[in-house]
Design a protein around this motif. Structure first.
Motif, PDB file in Angstrom:
ATOM      1  N   GLU A 123       0.833  -1.202   0.000  1.00  0.00           N
ATOM      2  CA  GLU A 123       0.000   0.000   0.000  1.00  0.00           C
ATOM      3  C   GLU A 123       0.869   1.253   0.000  1.00  0.00           C
ATOM      4  O   GLU A 123       0.571   2.232  -0.704  1.00  0.00           O
ATOM      5  N   VAL A 136     -10.790  -0.283   1.375  1.00  0.00           N
ATOM      6  CA  VAL A 136     -11.125  -1.633   1.825  1.00  0.00           C
ATOM      7  C   VAL A 136     -12.283  -1.555   2.808  1.00  0.00           C
ATOM      8  O   VAL A 136     -12.242  -0.793   3.772  1.00  0.00           O
ATOM      9  N   GLU A 200      -4.992 -10.172   6.625  1.00  0.00           N
ATOM     10  CA  GLU A 200      -5.399  -8.827   6.219  1.00  0.00           C
ATOM     11  C   GLU A 200      -4.453  -8.271   5.170  1.00  0.00           C
ATOM     12  O   GLU A 200      -4.883  -7.654   4.192  1.00  0.00           O
ATOM     13  N   ARG A 204      -5.531  -6.942   1.420  1.00  0.00           N
ATOM     14  CA  ARG A 204      -5.275  -5.559   1.025  1.00  0.00           C
ATOM     15  C   ARG A 204      -4.296  -5.504  -0.148  1.00  0.00           C
ATOM     16  O   ARG A 204      -4.393  -4.611  -1.008  1.00  0.00           O
ATOM     17  N   THR A 208      -5.345  -3.657  -3.502  1.00  0.00           N
ATOM     18  CA  THR A 208      -4.540  -2.549  -4.002  1.00  0.00           C
ATOM     19  C   THR A 208      -4.147  -2.760  -5.459  1.00  0.00           C
ATOM     20  O   THR A 208      -4.100  -1.808  -6.246  1.00  0.00           O
TER      21      THR A 208
END
Length: 251
Positions: A123, A136, A200, A204, A208
């Motif tokens: 990220e 998210v 998680e 993510r 992304t």
């Protein structure tokens, strides 16, 4: 990362208050979240370094997150940094831009003692390189059936696979089509089989990678994670369903 500076005084305190207010607004709003991260780049944030470290490039303290990974804590105010400090650390002030750039490849956590947010390496890299921040949203679990994803766009499976090439905590990935009944249109589901400590981060990471490509896509794509130590659910025993990504273990 350049040698940090410490700023205090009325102006610094006002800047801290503005940053913290922006962070609170960002919790429930995508536009406010984007505004916060833009503000963060030029704001002064606070980090911990070993008190005995006098290196030209500071080495920052990490902590073990309850989910099992290491993260560098940083804080929106000197007061929050002091509340989480100890005699073994000193507090340094640095701009958000320098922090994110100088710790590239690491996991960071903002205000860890106050229900803060984790920033994963993928990220941070996407934000620094392209100014994009994936949104998210956690959803409650629902019952649905799955089948092979016949209507998925051709680019989706390759994009998922590319995003997972260096994610050694992901064992495999499936691209499925979900159907919950005749009254609801089918959707797409990215099913990730992962080391649960990185659940998680895996979700993510894929979000992304995929979200910027979906502006013209008229279908809902969800991401789910599955504990690699547990058997796959019965729905995936359909011989027509094959993983779109499988990590090859070294021999």
């Amino acid at each position: 990362m350049k040698q940090p500076i410490r700023l205090r005084g009325r102006g610094a305190m006002a800047a801290e208050a503005a940053l913290e207010a922006s962070f609170e607004r960002a919790r429930d709003s995508a536009p406010e979240e984007l505004a916060f991260f833009k503000r963060l780049m030029d704001a002064i944030v606070y980090v911990h370094a070993p008190v005995s470290d006098d290196a030209r490039t500071p080495r920052l303290v990490q902590f073990r997150h309850p989910d099992g990974f290491d993260a560098i804590p940083f804080f929106t105010s000197l007061g929050k940094a002091e509340a989480a400090s100890s005699a073994a650390v000193k507090i340094l002030g640095v701009s958000g831009r320098e922090l994110l750039s100088g710790t590239r490849g690491a996991t960071l956590m903002l205000n860890p003692n106050d229900g803060g947010v984790v920033l994963y390496p993928e990220e941070i890299a996407t934000w620094l390189d392209r100014g994009f921040l994936a949104r998210v949203e956690r959803l409650a679990a629902v019952e649905f059936a799955v089948r092979p994803a016949q209507g998925a766009p051709d680019w989706l499976a390759p994009a998922i696979s590319r995003s997972l090439e260096h994610a050694n905590f992901v064992s495999s990935a499936y691209l499925l089509e979900t159907h919950a009944g005749a009254e609801q249109p089918p959707g797409l589901l990215i099913w990730l089989v992962v080391d649960l400590a990185f659940a998680e981060r895996a979700a993510r990471l894929v979000t992304t990678a995929v979200q910027p490509l979906c502006s013209d896509l008229d279908v809902i794509i969800d991401v789910a994670v599955h504990d690699v130590s547990q058997p796959l659910p019965a729905g995936l025993d359909d011989p027509r369903i094959l993983p779109i990504f499988t990590r090859i273990k070294p021999t």
